[in-house]
Design a protein around this motif. Structure first.
Motif, short mmCIF file in Angstrom:
data_model
loop_
_atom_site.label_atom_id
_atom_site.label_comp_id
_atom_site.label_asym_id
_atom_site.label_seq_id
_atom_site.Cartn_x
_atom_site.Cartn_y
_atom_site.Cartn_z
N GLY A 88 5.88 -0.69 49.13
CA GLY A 88 6.04 -2.15 49.11
C GLY A 88 4.93 -2.89 49.84
N THR A 89 5.10 -4.20 49.90
CA THR A 89 4.10 -5.09 50.49
C THR A 89 4.76 -5.83 51.64
N ASP A 90 3.97 -6.17 52.65
CA ASP A 90 4.59 -6.80 53.82
C ASP A 90 4.03 -8.19 54.12
N THR A 91 3.42 -8.83 53.13
CA THR A 91 2.74 -10.10 53.41
C THR A 91 3.63 -11.31 53.18
N GLY A 92 4.82 -11.13 52.64
CA GLY A 92 5.59 -12.26 52.13
C GLY A 92 5.08 -12.54 50.73
N TRP A 93 5.90 -13.26 49.94
CA TRP A 93 5.50 -13.46 48.53
C TRP A 93 4.28 -14.37 48.43
N THR A 94 3.89 -15.00 49.57
CA THR A 94 2.80 -15.96 49.54
C THR A 94 1.42 -15.31 49.76
N PHE A 95 1.39 -14.05 50.12
CA PHE A 95 0.11 -13.30 50.28
C PHE A 95 -0.93 -14.05 51.13
N TYR A 96 -0.52 -14.71 52.20
CA TYR A 96 -1.48 -15.49 52.99
C TYR A 96 -2.62 -14.65 53.54
N THR A 97 -3.82 -15.21 53.43
CA THR A 97 -4.98 -14.60 54.08
C THR A 97 -5.07 -15.18 55.50
N PRO A 98 -5.76 -14.59 56.44
CA PRO A 98 -6.54 -13.34 56.32
C PRO A 98 -5.68 -12.08 56.44
N TYR A 99 -4.33 -12.26 56.68
CA TYR A 99 -3.52 -11.05 56.83
C TYR A 99 -3.59 -10.19 55.56
N SER A 100 -3.37 -10.83 54.39
CA SER A 100 -3.33 -10.05 53.15
C SER A 100 -4.68 -9.47 52.79
N SER A 101 -5.76 -10.20 53.11
CA SER A 101 -7.08 -9.75 52.65
C SER A 101 -7.73 -8.78 53.63
N THR A 102 -7.36 -8.86 54.89
CA THR A 102 -8.08 -8.08 55.88
C THR A 102 -7.21 -7.06 56.62
N PHE A 103 -6.00 -7.49 57.02
CA PHE A 103 -5.25 -6.66 57.97
C PHE A 103 -4.11 -5.85 57.37
N ALA A 104 -3.43 -6.40 56.35
CA ALA A 104 -2.20 -5.76 55.87
C ALA A 104 -2.48 -4.34 55.39
N ASP A 105 -1.61 -3.43 55.85
CA ASP A 105 -1.78 -2.03 55.49
C ASP A 105 -0.66 -1.65 54.51
N SER A 106 -0.54 -2.43 53.45
CA SER A 106 0.51 -2.13 52.47
C SER A 106 -0.04 -2.38 51.07
N GLU A 107 0.82 -2.29 50.07
CA GLU A 107 0.36 -2.33 48.68
C GLU A 107 0.06 -3.76 48.20
N VAL A 108 -0.80 -4.46 48.92
CA VAL A 108 -1.06 -5.86 48.59
C VAL A 108 -1.68 -5.99 47.20
N ILE A 109 -2.70 -5.17 46.94
CA ILE A 109 -3.45 -5.35 45.69
C ILE A 109 -2.58 -5.07 44.48
N LEU A 110 -1.79 -4.00 44.56
CA LEU A 110 -0.94 -3.63 43.41
C LEU A 110 0.08 -4.74 43.12
N THR A 111 0.72 -5.25 44.18
CA THR A 111 1.72 -6.30 43.98
C THR A 111 1.05 -7.57 43.45
N ALA A 112 -0.09 -7.93 44.07
CA ALA A 112 -0.78 -9.15 43.65
C ALA A 112 -1.28 -9.01 42.21
N LEU A 113 -1.73 -7.81 41.86
CA LEU A 113 -2.18 -7.57 40.49
C LEU A 113 -1.00 -7.75 39.53
N GLY A 114 0.18 -7.30 39.95
CA GLY A 114 1.39 -7.49 39.15
C GLY A 114 1.63 -8.97 38.90
N ALA A 115 1.52 -9.78 39.97
CA ALA A 115 1.73 -11.22 39.83
C ALA A 115 0.67 -11.82 38.90
N PHE A 116 -0.55 -11.32 39.03
CA PHE A 116 -1.66 -11.77 38.18
C PHE A 116 -1.33 -11.54 36.71
N VAL A 117 -0.86 -10.32 36.41
CA VAL A 117 -0.57 -9.96 35.01
C VAL A 117 0.63 -10.76 34.49
#
Lengths: 101, 541
Positions: free
Chosen positions: B138-167
């Motif tokens: 899973g992802t731990d950023t909240g559904w809002t994916f706020y940076t810089p946590y999501s882009s720099t620090f989060a150690d979870s599946e940010v990209i996969l989840t965000a890619l899902g939202a993208f698609v």
């Protein structure tokens, strides 16, 4: 609805214009124009985008509704940029120094 | 059942015209695609609901005794992501809109049937990516994916989840585009814009948002991925970026996305109020244009999510004022529905209970929204349970009440069967009570200062949290009941007839369930929408 068929000649002319503008972009990059470098680059880029939208994407001879859709897209882009800039350009206008800072 | 013995000769309709899994997975019939969407979104609603249940169990006690802080972060992120992207946004448009828009405008199908089916596959592809992310921790950023946590620090599946939202966003764009073209080009002869049901107007407004807004969040998500993978400086100050830029790009879509959820629901409510008051909607044109006004104004308010970020106070002021403006078309709708009820011939059918529930809950959600749009109050309650309560009143109290009301209203049209009226009224009551018990205490908690997104809290907040968790149990039961009796009705429910509510509209003129091409004879429209007066006169004559 009769569809307007663009002659090949027009496509070729637009293509040549795009190539020429690309060459100018590269050439301008070598000149020292100060802030006008950016303005020139952006101006050329916008002109090229307009050519592509009008001719390659057939908007020039499309219905008014299609034109409205295109304009709406750009209007929304403008809203996005204008409102974000309303934040960035006014951030420096408040100072926390002074009696409360 | 005795009725199976005396069944009349089988009439061909969209459900029995063809059998087998292939006839469903390759269908281009908007009605079948709506059913496919219904199955998908119900599945994700259940998963998202289980996440919510775990959150409420954890919060029943002040200590973090069920899950760890990190697991809790992943839980509420999954709840938010699944509910927003996989349930709420497609809920009414992709299920009810898909099924009803061609019927309501007298068309055989949507303008692009293949694109419609494609949108369902794209939705499932995005959903699959999100599920894969979930299974990988899973992802731990909240559904809002706020940076810089999501882009720099989060150690979870940010990209996969965000890619899902993208698609999934692309499936939303496809649906919106399909609706816009369909409403423009495929209306039956005589069906002018101002004869359209308000459900169609609401979906038109929604589609504009889907088409104009979704690309921006797609770009924002790509930029996060670019920064995470390629270290291009966009949001990270260390690389010359600005974290607040992400919030701007994200909310440019995600605030209007709230209107993607609520506008279709408002469309449903207009249909229900008219049908069960036996009256034309008061101020039809105002209600129609208020949908467009909400769609447009909704794009100018996103900065109210950024009041306590480093957004300039001057920009905050503008966004605050503009946010108040959205209250105007919203209030137009609420006042006009109420005025429609006045001297109407009101019947207390299940869909009407949902409609009236919607009005009450939406008013609370909307008014607390204007409170939050006030700069001073927002400083105090930002990121507290007050905000959580507010948006659940809009998204659950508003959007889901409308969705369920609509599902109950058109269920006889969709399946040809009637569900248990008794149990449906019990469920509607449970949902209304359970919802208020769950979320009203959260207003108080937030105002008292309980921050959102924490798995533990001081003891003085426990009573209100226990009330909220108890309410969630009732709400859960309320949601479980329709799942049971609607399923049950598909096999055992009474045959509903073509127009069980005596409602007005083209969708009620065709048979239930409708034939594959919707109408045996192409309809011609000669009257206004909701012309209940002439319907009554015809009956009297």
């Amino acid at each position: 609805m009769s569809e307007y068929i663009t002659p090949i000649r027009t496509y070729l002319a637009v293509f040549l214009a795009l190539m020429a503008l690309t060459t100018i972009t590269v050439a301008v990059a070598f000149l020292e124009l100060g802030p006008f470098n950016d303005i020139a680059a952006m101006g050329i880029a916008i002109t090229k985008a307009c050519l592509v939208v009008l001719y390659f994407m057939h908007v020039r001879h499309s219905s008014r509704l299609t034109k409205m859709v295109v304009v709406a897209g750009f209007l929304w882009l403008f809203i996005l940029i204008a409102f974000i800039m309303s934040d960035y350009l006014t951030r420096g206008m408040i100072s926390l120094q002074g009696p409360i800072g | 059942m005795s009725d199976t013995v005396t069944t009349p000769p089988r009439r061909k309709h969209y459900l029995n015209v063809d059998y087998g899994i292939k006839s469903w997975l390759l269908t281009q019939d908007h009605k079948r695609i709506a059913i496919l969407y219904l199955i998908s979104i119900t599945f994700f609603f259940i998963i998202g609901g289980v996440m919510a249940a775990l959150i409420r169990v954890e919060l029943a006690t002040p200590l973090g005794d069920l899950v760890e802080a990190d697991t809790y972060n992943r839980l509420f992120t999954a709840h938010g992501v699944l509910m927003v992207f996989l349930f709420l946004i497609p809920s009414i448009p992709a299920v009810l809109g898909n099924f009803l828009i061609p019927l309501m405008i007298g068309a055989k199908d949507l303008a692009f049937p293949k694109l419609n089916l494609g949108s369902w596959y794209v939705y499932n592809l995005g959903a699959l990516l999100m599920v894969a992310a979930l299974l990988r921790g899973g992802t731990d950023t909240g559904w809002t994916f706020y940076t810089p946590y999501s882009s720099t620090f989060a150690d979870s599946e940010v990209i996969l989840t965000a890619l899902g939202a993208f698609v999934v966003g692309f499936s939303s764009i496809m649906t919106g585009l399909n609706f816009i073209v369909t409403i423009h080009r495929m209306r039956a002869p005589g069906l002018t814009w101002f004869r359209l049901p308000l459900f169609v107007w609401a979906h038109y407004g929604t589609s504009l948002i889907q088409v104009l807004g979704t690309p921006v969040v797609a770009i924002a998500i790509l930029l996060v991925a670019a920064e995470r993978l390629l270290h291009i400086g966009i949001f990270d100050p260390a690389l010359g970026g600005d974290p607040v830029l992400f919030q701007h790009l994200f909310w440019f879509y995600s605030h209007p996305a709230v209107y993607i959820m609520i506008l279709p629901s408002m469309g449903v409510i207009s249909e229900l109020i008219a049908a069960f008051s036996r009256k034309r909607i008061f101020g039809y044109k105002f209600v129609a244009f208020s949908s467009l006004a909400i769609a447009v104004l909704g794009f100018l308010v996103w900065g109210h999510h950024l009041f306590v970020s480093s957004q300039s106070i001057y920009a905050g002021l503008i966004f605050s004022v503009l946010s108040m403006l959205v209250a105007v078309p919203s209030a137009v709708k609420v006042f006009n529905w109420t005025a429609t009820l006045y001297q109407g011939s009101i019947s207390w059918q299940t869909p009407m209970i949902y409609a009236l529930g919607f009005i009450g809950l939406f008013v609370i959600g909307g008014l607390t929204g204007t409170m939050l749009a006030t700069l001073g109050i927002d400083m105090h309650v930002h990121d507290t349970y007050f905000v959580v309560a507010h948006f659940h009143y809009i998204m659950v109290g508003g959007a889901i009440m409308g969705y369920l009301g609509g599902l109950h209203f058109w269920w006889p049209k969709i399946t040809g069967r009637m569900y248990s009226v008794f149990w449906s009224k019990i469920a509607a009551g449970l949902i209304f009570v359970g919802f208020n018990l769950t979320f009203f205490p959260q207003f108080l908690l937030g105002y008292m200062g309980m921050p959102r997104r924490y798995h533990a809290y001081p003891e003085e907040f426990q009573i209100l949290n226990v009330l909220s968790s108890a309410g969630a149990t009732i709400l859960g039961l309320g949601y479980l009941l329709p799942l049971i009796y609607l399923f049950w009705s598909m096999r055992y429910g009474e045959r509903a007839g073509d127009n069980p509510w005596g409602a007005y509209g083209l969708e009620w003129e065709t048979s239930s369930p409708p034939p594959t091409l919707n109408f045996d004879e192409p309809p011609v429209v000669t009257t206004e929408a909701y012309d209940y007066l002439s319907l009554r006169e015809k009956k009297l004559a």
